[in-house]
Structures are given as C-alpha cells and as structure tokens.
Scaffold this motif. Sequence first.
Motif, PDB file in Angstrom:
ATOM      1  N   ARG A 238       0.982  -1.573  -0.278  1.00  0.00           N
ATOM      2  CA  ARG A 238      -0.218   0.551   0.212  1.00  0.00           C
ATOM      3  C   ARG A 238       0.912   1.153  -0.237  1.00  0.00           C
ATOM      4  NH1 ARG A 238      -3.593  -3.757   2.161  1.00  0.00           N
ATOM      5  NH2 ARG A 238      -4.847  -4.013   1.877  1.00  0.00           N
ATOM      6  N   CYS A 239       2.220   0.867   0.513  1.00  0.00           N
ATOM      7  CA  CYS A 239       2.514   2.126   0.629  1.00  0.00           C
ATOM      8  C   CYS A 239       3.261   3.214  -0.307  1.00  0.00           C
ATOM      9  CB  CYS A 239       3.730   1.964   1.689  1.00  0.00           C
ATOM     10  SG  CYS A 239       3.018   2.351   3.603  1.00  0.00           S
ATOM     11  N   GLN A 240       3.785   1.669  -1.439  1.00  0.00           N
ATOM     12  CA  GLN A 240       4.569   2.194  -2.377  1.00  0.00           C
ATOM     13  C   GLN A 240       3.122   2.647  -3.892  1.00  0.00           C
ATOM     14  OE1 GLN A 240       5.605  -2.131  -2.972  1.00  0.00           O
ATOM     15  NE2 GLN A 240       8.123  -1.970  -3.129  1.00  0.00           N
ATOM     16  N   CYS A 241       2.242   2.011  -3.841  1.00  0.00           N
ATOM     17  CA  CYS A 241       0.994   2.260  -4.027  1.00  0.00           C
ATOM     18  C   CYS A 241       0.507   4.176  -4.196  1.00  0.00           C
ATOM     19  CB  CYS A 241       0.117   1.643  -4.005  1.00  0.00           C
ATOM     20  SG  CYS A 241       0.214  -0.044  -5.215  1.00  0.00           S
ATOM     21  N   PHE A 271       1.981   7.503   7.103  1.00  0.00           N
ATOM     22  CA  PHE A 271       2.796   8.300   7.324  1.00  0.00           C
ATOM     23  C   PHE A 271       3.605   8.252   8.508  1.00  0.00           C
ATOM     24  CE2 PHE A 271      -1.728  10.486   7.106  1.00  0.00           C
ATOM     25  CZ  PHE A 271      -1.417  10.808   5.589  1.00  0.00           C
ATOM     26  N   ASP A 272       4.024   7.111   9.059  1.00  0.00           N
ATOM     27  CA  ASP A 272       4.874   6.227  10.078  1.00  0.00           C
ATOM     28  C   ASP A 272       5.731   5.344   8.896  1.00  0.00           C
ATOM     29  OD1 ASP A 272       3.818   7.500  12.140  1.00  0.00           O
ATOM     30  OD2 ASP A 272       2.306   5.938  12.396  1.00  0.00           O
ATOM     31  N   ALA A 273       5.504   5.472   7.783  1.00  0.00           N
ATOM     32  CA  ALA A 273       6.249   4.310   6.800  1.00  0.00           C
ATOM     33  C   ALA A 273       8.157   5.070   6.338  1.00  0.00           C
ATOM     34  CB  ALA A 273       5.979   3.824   6.009  1.00  0.00           C
ATOM     35  N   SER A 274       8.876   4.085   6.092  1.00  0.00           N
ATOM     36  CA  SER A 274      10.257   4.592   6.391  1.00  0.00           C
ATOM     37  C   SER A 274      10.273   5.288   4.994  1.00  0.00           C
ATOM     38  CB  SER A 274      10.899   3.685   6.651  1.00  0.00           C
ATOM     39  OG  SER A 274      10.750   2.922   6.112  1.00  0.00           O
ATOM     40  N   ALA A 275      11.131   5.717   4.432  1.00  0.00           N
ATOM     41  CA  ALA A 275      10.998   5.733   2.792  1.00  0.00           C
ATOM     42  C   ALA A 275      11.779   4.906   2.195  1.00  0.00           C
ATOM     43  CB  ALA A 275      12.480   7.307   2.596  1.00  0.00           C
ATOM     44  N   SER A 281      10.790   1.548  -6.188  1.00  0.00           N
ATOM     45  CA  SER A 281      11.944   1.712  -7.930  1.00  0.00           C
ATOM     46  C   SER A 281      11.749   0.471  -7.788  1.00  0.00           C
ATOM     47  CB  SER A 281      13.378   2.506  -7.189  1.00  0.00           C
ATOM     48  OG  SER A 281      13.684   1.477  -6.302  1.00  0.00           O
ATOM     49  N   VAL A 282      11.336  -0.588  -7.458  1.00  0.00           N
ATOM     50  CA  VAL A 282      11.625  -2.175  -7.880  1.00  0.00           C
ATOM     51  C   VAL A 282      10.285  -1.474  -8.972  1.00  0.00           C
ATOM     52  CG1 VAL A 282       9.134  -2.630  -6.513  1.00  0.00           C
ATOM     53  CG2 VAL A 282      10.048  -4.311  -7.319  1.00  0.00           C
ATOM     54  N   LEU A 283       9.435  -1.184  -9.794  1.00  0.00           N
ATOM     55  CA  LEU A 283       8.684  -1.204 -10.770  1.00  0.00           C
ATOM     56  C   LEU A 283       9.803  -1.142 -11.903  1.00  0.00           C
ATOM     57  CD1 LEU A 283       5.892   1.569  -9.816  1.00  0.00           C
ATOM     58  CD2 LEU A 283       5.394  -0.502 -10.252  1.00  0.00           C
TER      59      LEU A 283
END
Length: 370
Positions: A238-241, A271-275, A281-283
Amino acid sequence: MEYRELPHGGEKIGVIGLGGAQLGATPHDEAVATYVEAVRAGVNLMDLAAGHAPLFSALADALRELGPHAREGLLFQVHYGADYRTPTSDYGWTARLEDMRRSVAWELDTLGTDYIDFAFIHCIDEGKDLDAFVRSGALDHLRDLRDQGVVRHLGLSTHSPELANRVLDLGEIDLMMFSVNPVYDYGEGDYGLGTSAERQALYQRCESEGVGITVMKAFAGGQLLDAAQSPFGRALTRCQCLQYALDTPGVVCVVPGVRDRADLRELLGFFDASAAEKDYSVLSGLAPEGVAGRCVYCNHCAPCPVGINVGLVNKYYDLALVGDVLAADHYAKLDRHAGDCVGCGHCNSRCPFGVDQVVRMREIAARFGA
C-alpha cells in the motif's frame, strides 16, 4: 496528516482521503466509528460516490458525534450521476437530470448540509456519455449552482485521458478524479485507458492548468497488493502504491476505499512508514519496455553532487513542452539549473527507470538557456 493546496481555491486537502465504494456495506456503528476516527486523524476529503446508500446515514451520524462545526472542516465530493433510489439501495448510474437532482437532494438532506465543495460530472468515460450529460441540462445546472454559491467547485471523474482532455477544454473544472497506479499508467488493466504517454501528458496538463487530481484505484482494485492477481506478477505494498500516486504531477489526494477502522489504520500507517517502505523503484524491473526512459520526478536519483533538484528540473521542462507559460519562470527561480550539470552520471546510475539524465540536462539547458 500531510496537506496539499488546491490551486483553484486554496483549500488544504489531506493527501489521504476516504473513498465511498465499500464503507456503506459495513455495519452502521463501525462505519460511523471509521468516519469519526478518520476525521480526528486529519482526513478531510470524503468521496461520496457510494457503493451503497447507507454510507450517507453513517457519515451523518459521524458528523453529529464530531460536533456542530465538523462539516466546516470537511470537503465532500458529490457525484451528479451516482443514483440512489432508496436509503438502503446500491449504487446506480444515471444521465437524467431529474434523477440527479432527486438523488443529490436526498444526499444533502441526509447529511444535513446545504452546500457542495466539489460537484462532479460522474464517471464519464465515453463521448456519448458526456454528450448525454450536457443534453440533459446537468452541466448548465451545475454552473447555475456554482453561480449561486451552492457548489464551490466543479469536478469530473473519469478513467479516460481522451475524455478528460475534452472536459478540460471546457475550462470549467477545478478537480478531477482519475485512476492512477503503475499498472494503468503502463496501459494494462481494465481501466488502463490511454497510452502511457497520453496519461503522463494529462497529468502534466492538470499540473500546468492548476486542476487538482484526486486518485481512485490506487491499488488497481486490490490487484497490485496480491502477487497472484498483479499484472506484474509481484505484489506491491500500500505504501508503494500511495507514494507512486502522490508523486504523480497534479495529484493532491489519494482516496482509497476502506471497510472499517482496521483498513483506515493500515492506510494511515503510510505517515509512519520509512522512505525505504515507500520506495517503488522495484517498478524499474517490472515496467514494459515502452515506458523505460521516462522521468516520473520521483527523485530516487538524489542527491545531486552539485545540488540540482533533478525531479523539478524535469517537471518544469515537461510542463514547458505542453505549453505551460509559467514553467520557465518557475524553472528560473530554482537555485540550480540544468546548465549546472557536470555530467558525473550519479543520477543515471541511481534512476530506477533508466533515464539518461545527463542527456536530459543538456536538452533542458538548451530549452531554457541555462
């Protein structure tokens, strides 16, 4: 919560909003609690294209629980064309003005509000549907409501770049709801309408003309979260999307649907997820060949050894190419320009999409003269 400003109007919109596709099917008390928790967490944009009409009574009860001034801090996307026949019915679609007026009047009465922040031309993907909307008098009706102050902004929801451009040509809308995710942007999936180039040109046009984008289908209906269903053959998070959508030009907000507070908390975990958790970039190893070499302004190439903001430099260049007359001025105000590039290749080695930024910097410097 983080907020972005709507170019036409200046409203501050939370970058994560709430979609209405699923919450109306949730037991009433849980739906109410989900809305209350969302608002207290800073969510302020609610999309009201409900999959099920009970969503409106749940939101109404949430507003009562939140207090008499809760509505003032919220922004509602109300869809002219989404049709609800009874307080318990499922979503329907209509191009008849009398049906739209009846349905929206019931929605506003249920919610206890007398104004609409964003009145949307709803779910128009084909020219004939837009023609029917206009012939019905619905567009003129929305203009009249805007002139009266009942409607603050006009909007459009669509999956089609071609149709979106046709409506943008009218010069009427301030916000567009559009399906944005890497699968659709690569021309795959049921709603992946238009080529990658056409979709990117649409995003850049919205950015240049100050039309905000609220994103639907950021997870491609959940397909991208499941390796077995993903057209990539690999699951994204979800974070990547969410980060992918928020890095798209013009986007002010992503509006995923939720079923309950557990879904909401999972979204707000962004909002708490890391960069690293947001890094998509896996895309680069999954994208079709036809989209390789296109800068998406993600700034994975940073930091530049001489301080160039490579993403912004590329964005202003692309906006200039599609006719944005302000792009050159924005570019000129940057601290470092493409002409400052020393050709070290650091950006090329880090770009997940295979862009030759050294060559791009020369092109951009030639265009802007610096």
